[in-house]
Design an enzyme around this catalytic site. Structure first.
Site, PDB file in Angstrom:
ATOM      1  N   LYS A 138      -1.708  13.840   8.787  1.00 37.10           N
ATOM      2  CA  LYS A 138      -1.007  13.367   7.592  1.00 37.10           C
ATOM      3  C   LYS A 138      -1.411  14.104   6.312  1.00 37.10           C
ATOM      4  CE  LYS A 138       1.378   9.793   9.352  1.00 37.10           C
ATOM      5  NZ  LYS A 138       0.689   9.388  10.548  1.00 37.10           N
TER       6      LYS A 138
ATOM      7  N   SER B  12      -2.952  14.310  17.454  1.00 36.41           N
ATOM      8  CA  SER B  12      -2.529  14.067  16.068  1.00 36.41           C
ATOM      9  C   SER B  12      -3.584  13.364  15.213  1.00 36.41           C
ATOM     10  CB  SER B  12      -1.227  13.272  16.050  1.00 36.41           C
ATOM     11  OG  SER B  12      -1.366  12.054  16.764  1.00 36.41           O
TER      12      SER B  12
ATOM     13  N   GLU C   1       4.324   4.609   1.818  1.00 36.82           N
ATOM     14  CA  GLU C   1       4.363   3.537   2.807  1.00 36.82           C
ATOM     15  C   GLU C   1       3.366   3.921   3.887  1.00 36.82           C
ATOM     16  OE1 GLU C   1       6.285   6.142   3.012  1.00 36.82           O
ATOM     17  OE2 GLU C   1       5.930   6.672   5.106  1.00 36.82           O
TER      18      GLU C   1
HETATM   19  C1  LIG Z   1       1.182   8.507  11.605  1.00 37.90           C
HETATM   20  C2  LIG Z   1       0.682   8.994  12.881  1.00 37.90           C
HETATM   21  C3  LIG Z   1       1.553   9.316  13.951  1.00 37.90           C
HETATM   22  C4  LIG Z   1       3.018   9.079  13.911  1.00 37.90           C
HETATM   23  O1  LIG Z   1       3.708   9.731  12.899  1.00 37.90           O
HETATM   24  P1  LIG Z   1       4.555  11.036  13.140  1.00 37.90           P
HETATM   25  O2  LIG Z   1       5.276  11.233  11.860  1.00 37.90           O
HETATM   26  O3  LIG Z   1       5.472  10.776  14.290  1.00 37.90           O
HETATM   27  O4  LIG Z   1       3.608  12.131  13.437  1.00 37.90           O
HETATM   28  C5  LIG Z   1       1.001   9.859  15.100  1.00 37.90           C
HETATM   29  N1  LIG Z   1      -0.321  10.038  15.228  1.00 37.90           N
HETATM   30  C6  LIG Z   1      -1.189   9.715  14.235  1.00 37.90           C
HETATM   31  C7  LIG Z   1      -2.642   9.916  14.443  1.00 37.90           C
HETATM   32  C8  LIG Z   1      -0.715   9.176  13.030  1.00 37.90           C
HETATM   33  O5  LIG Z   1      -1.576   8.857  12.072  1.00 37.90           O
END
Ligand SMILES: *Cc1c(COP(=O)(O)O)cnc(C)c1O
Length: 421
Positions: free
Chosen positions: A112, A401, A134
């Site tokens: 993020k 992620s 948000e």
């Molecule tokens: C916010 C988040 C997601 C989901 O959001 P995307 O916009 O689909 O990437 C996935 N993994 C993590 C660790 C997140 O913080």
């Protein structure tokens, strides 16, 4: 409501990566369905974004932050024990090598931050002093609060009451960083409702406030801007694959909530048609309405939060309730570019259930010493499933992620509940 060219047939893009159109269309998806008060704000944002394209100082500053603040490039890690486990379960000649793109190692613990630093720089360019955001899992809220602290901006974060409960650690982090967390009690008290409230705030505050949307969703130009800021993930992964394995991977897997980490890693490979791209949605507890959060798997085209994309909705076109064990995937919509990639057949979308994600969460923790976010665990589950079917000389990259510190309490609760079931 403004509807941009909703009946016009868009000219097909020459290459699948050549989107959006000037009207913000990804094929028939995307666009800008917003109240009059926000039209000027989106136009200003687009103008600033166009103006920084050739602004070397902007990109120098962003690159410097990525290197010295975020800690980029994040590593591409060969997961040897995960690979060995997959090979042990595969039939003869099968079992691909698994690589993890370690976005969990980026500052604040998820991808993020790539987006919030970019958009906070844009906020400065626009001369605004306040940002709002948000958040679902709280990662985007933390990344926004972090960017706000770095740049000395005011920051208010909208968060559903259910997510405030599930993600206490991140609420504390945001407050510690000097942000104000506004608990949202309407609707299902999750991400969709927090987004509604943030949009409402923005309508009254556009003059001095920028709304940092946390994923590749919302009206044009947000899906494009967020994709571009996240595309650093795929650019690095591509260079790292060429350096470490001497070729592109055969497959890339990422989880899809709004779709920003997936778009970020997919985008650089979109024109490499021999690279299979797989997006993983939240399968929740079952395929029944209300029990999952998989709009690309079970939804229909519709408008949510300012753009046309796949949306989970009932027969009357009302947005459905959604469920996922993971707060970051618990959203009834998805970015319009994913809808475009789905219909073009370029990306395959599938889903992984809460139970499968929990198994993968534990598996990665114990095989590699990496506790992933519950969102990420969905990609890990599908990546392992895929590796088992792939040939042994092939490679699959899983986008890691985010890290799972925020989820350990919730995961422990779910694992306990499962044991007593
Ligand atoms: C916010 C988040 C997601 C989901 O959001 P995307 O916009 O689909 O990437 C996935 N993994 C993590 C660790 C997140 O913080």
């Amino acid at each position: 409501m403004t509807t941009l060219n909703s009946n016009a047939t868009p000219a097909p893009a020459a290459r699948i990566s050549d989107v959006p159109s000037a009207e913000g269309r990804f094929g028939r998806f995307g666009g800008s369905y917003i109240p009059e008060t926000l039209v000027a704000a989106c136009a200003q944002l687009e103008e600033v974004y166009q103006s920084i394209q050739r602004d070397e100082r902007f990109w120098d500053e962003l690159r410097s932050l990525q290197t010295h603040y975020t800690g980029r490039p994040t590593s591409l890690y060969l997961a040897e024990r995960l690979t060995a486990n997959a090979k042990a379960r595969a039939s003869h000649g099968h079992g691909a090598t698994i690589l993890l793109k370690r976005e969990d190692l980026a500052h604040t613990g998820a991808h993020k931050i790539n987006n919030t630093l970019g958009q906070a720089l844009l906020t400065k360019k626009m001369g605004k002093r306040r940002i709002i955001a948000e958040t679902g899992a709280g990662q985007h809220g933390v990344a926004s609060a972090t960017a706000a602290a770095h740049f000395g901006l005011e920051c208010d974060v909208y968060m559903g009451a259910e997510d405030v409960r599930r993600q206490k650690l991140n609420v504390t982090r945001m407050k510690m960083l000097g942000a104000n967390v506004i608990e949202v009690d309407s609707g299902s008290r999750t991400l969709k409702d927090a987004t509604n409230e943030a949009m409402r705030d923005w309508m009254d505050s556009v003059e001095h406030t920028h709304y940092i949307i946390g994923s590749v969703v919302g009206p044009h130009p947000f899906p494009m801007i967020v994709r571009d800021f996240q595309s650093i993930i795929g650019q690095e992964a591509k260079a790292q694959c060429l350096r470490h394995i001497g070729k592109l991977p055969e497959a890339i897997v990422a989880c899809v909530g709004g779709g920003s980490n997936a778009a970020g890693i997919f985008y650089s490979f979109i024109n490499d048609e021999h690279v299979r791209l797989i997006g993983v949605e939240a399968g929740g507890t079952s395929s029944e309405p209300g029990k999952h959060a998989a709009p690309l798997t079970f939804g229909e085209p519709g408008i949510l939060h300012g753009s046309l994309s796949y949306v989970l909705q009932d027969n009357d076109g009302q947005t459905s309730l959604v469920h996922s064990c993971s707060a970051g995937l618990d959203y009834p919509g998805v970015g319009p570019e994913h809808a475009y990639w789905k219909d073009a057949g370029r990306v395959r979308y599938t889903s992984v259930t809460d139970d499968q994600a929990l198994d993968a969460f534990l598996h990665l923790a114990r095989a590699e010493g990496i506790i992933p976010a519950l969102e990420t665990a969905h990609a890990v589950a599908e990546g392992i499933r895929l590796a088992i079917e792939m040939r042994e000389d092939e490679h699959v990259v899983i986008n890691c992620s985010g890290r799972g510190d925020k989820d350990v309490e919730e995961a422990a609760r779910l694992l306990n509940a499962r044991q007593s079931r």
